[in-house]
Design a protein around this motif. Structure first.
Motif, PDB file in Angstrom:
ATOM      1  N   TYR A  23       0.821  -1.214   0.000  1.00  0.00           N
ATOM      2  CA  TYR A  23       0.000   0.000   0.000  1.00  0.00           C
ATOM      3  C   TYR A  23       0.856   1.266   0.000  1.00  0.00           C
ATOM      4  O   TYR A  23       0.530   2.247  -0.673  1.00  0.00           O
ATOM      5  N   GLY A  44      -9.460  -6.656  -0.432  1.00  0.00           N
ATOM      6  CA  GLY A  44      -9.806  -5.273  -0.116  1.00  0.00           C
ATOM      7  C   GLY A  44      -8.708  -4.315  -0.533  1.00  0.00           C
ATOM      8  O   GLY A  44      -8.974  -3.240  -1.084  1.00  0.00           O
ATOM      9  N   LEU A  79      -9.038  -1.493  -3.408  1.00  0.00           N
ATOM     10  CA  LEU A  79      -8.768  -0.089  -3.090  1.00  0.00           C
ATOM     11  C   LEU A  79      -7.800   0.516  -4.095  1.00  0.00           C
ATOM     12  O   LEU A  79      -8.032   1.607  -4.629  1.00  0.00           O
ATOM     13  N   GLN A  81      -8.803   3.505  -6.758  1.00  0.00           N
ATOM     14  CA  GLN A  81      -8.099   4.797  -6.714  1.00  0.00           C
ATOM     15  C   GLN A  81      -7.369   5.066  -8.036  1.00  0.00           C
ATOM     16  O   GLN A  81      -7.412   6.165  -8.571  1.00  0.00           O
ATOM     17  N   LEU A  96     -14.010  -6.061  -4.227  1.00  0.00           N
ATOM     18  CA  LEU A  96     -14.557  -5.599  -2.955  1.00  0.00           C
ATOM     19  C   LEU A  96     -15.728  -6.482  -2.529  1.00  0.00           C
ATOM     20  O   LEU A  96     -15.827  -6.866  -1.363  1.00  0.00           O
ATOM     21  N   TYR A 117      -8.565  -1.893   4.842  1.00  0.00           N
ATOM     22  CA  TYR A 117      -8.476  -1.743   3.392  1.00  0.00           C
ATOM     23  C   TYR A 117      -9.849  -1.910   2.748  1.00  0.00           C
ATOM     24  O   TYR A 117     -10.193  -1.189   1.813  1.00  0.00           O
ATOM     25  N   GLN A 118     -10.632  -2.845   3.276  1.00  0.00           N
ATOM     26  CA  GLN A 118     -11.984  -3.035   2.744  1.00  0.00           C
ATOM     27  C   GLN A 118     -12.841  -1.801   2.991  1.00  0.00           C
ATOM     28  O   GLN A 118     -13.625  -1.394   2.123  1.00  0.00           O
ATOM     29  N   GLN A 142     -11.805   1.347   3.337  1.00  0.00           N
ATOM     30  CA  GLN A 142     -11.366   2.401   2.420  1.00  0.00           C
ATOM     31  C   GLN A 142     -11.812   2.110   0.994  1.00  0.00           C
ATOM     32  O   GLN A 142     -12.190   3.024   0.249  1.00  0.00           O
ATOM     33  N   ALA A 143     -11.778   0.823   0.608  1.00  0.00           N
ATOM     34  CA  ALA A 143     -12.231   0.447  -0.735  1.00  0.00           C
ATOM     35  C   ALA A 143     -13.724   0.706  -0.889  1.00  0.00           C
ATOM     36  O   ALA A 143     -14.178   1.121  -1.963  1.00  0.00           O
ATOM     37  N   ALA A 171     -14.066   4.357  -1.572  1.00  0.00           N
ATOM     38  CA  ALA A 171     -13.618   4.626  -2.943  1.00  0.00           C
ATOM     39  C   ALA A 171     -14.646   4.122  -3.956  1.00  0.00           C
ATOM     40  O   ALA A 171     -14.869   4.755  -4.992  1.00  0.00           O
TER      41      ALA A 171
END
Length: 198
Positions: free
Chosen positions: A69, A112, A116, A120, A156, A168-169, A171-172, A175
């Motif tokens: 990441y 995830g 993400l 992005q 996702l 991460y999931q 944030q995904a 997004a």
């Protein structure tokens, strides 16, 4: 873990000390000292560089995800070089994310993380115009990479189906809501606010 990630970014990720320091929000001299101490510890303890056995993968997975990441983040908003985006780093992080999903497909956070990054990165063609960064609401959404968005959404969904929540999931998911809005006005801000409160 921070020293592990920083050392991996330096030795394997190819990032400079300055780039890594920026990722950790530290002065460059502080990070340089931490890298020296980490190398010394490895040398003095005679810790071998080796692929961990299956019984040790779990404890190292979060650090590996962190490295991937942070490589992506350095590409997404480059702290050095001539451009605001470093496509090479983004592409490498996404490639590594795919490898991680292939090797450890039972971990929802791997999917995830990949989702993400794809979501992005799908905006890369609209994020910079004439060398200037363009805000999300001002971007030409017709330039967004719909294939990357569809893949990110599918990943996702696959991650969330496992019911193993993670950062991460989350944030995904945020997004994804931005990626699904065809115009800024269609953005589901209520759902986004709910995710931020999670």
């Amino acid at each position: 873990r921070e020293a592990q990630i920083a050392l991996t970014l330096r030795t394997l990720g190819g990032l400079t000390t300055a780039e890594i320091a920026r990722a950790f929000l530290l002065p460059e001299a502080t990070l340089a000292q931490r890298l020296v101490r980490a190398k010394r510890k490895i040398q003095e303890a005679r810790i071998p560089y080796e692929v961990p056995g299956p019984d040790r993968l779990e404890e190292r997975l979060a650090a590996v995800q962190g490295v991937i990441y942070l490589i992506f983040n350095e590409g997404y908003v480059a702290s050095s070089g001539g451009g605001l985006i470093r496509e090479d780093l983004c592409a490498e992080a996404i490639r590594l994310g795919r490898v991680l999903c292939e090797l450890l497909g039972s971990h929802a956070e791997n999917f995830g993380l990949l989702a993400l990054m794809l979501l992005q990165h799908s905006r890369r063609f609209a994020r910079v115009v004439g060398g200037a960064l363009v805000t999300l609401e001002e971007q030409d959404r017709s330039l967004w990479d719909r294939n990357a968005i569809e893949e990110g959404l599918a990943l996702l969904e696959r991650a969330l189906a496992r019911r193993q929540s993670g950062a991460y999931q989350l944030q995904a998911a945020i997004a994804a809501l931005h990626a699904q809005a065809r115009t800024p006005e269609e953005t589901d801000w209520e759902q986004i606010a709910g995710l931020y409160e999670t």
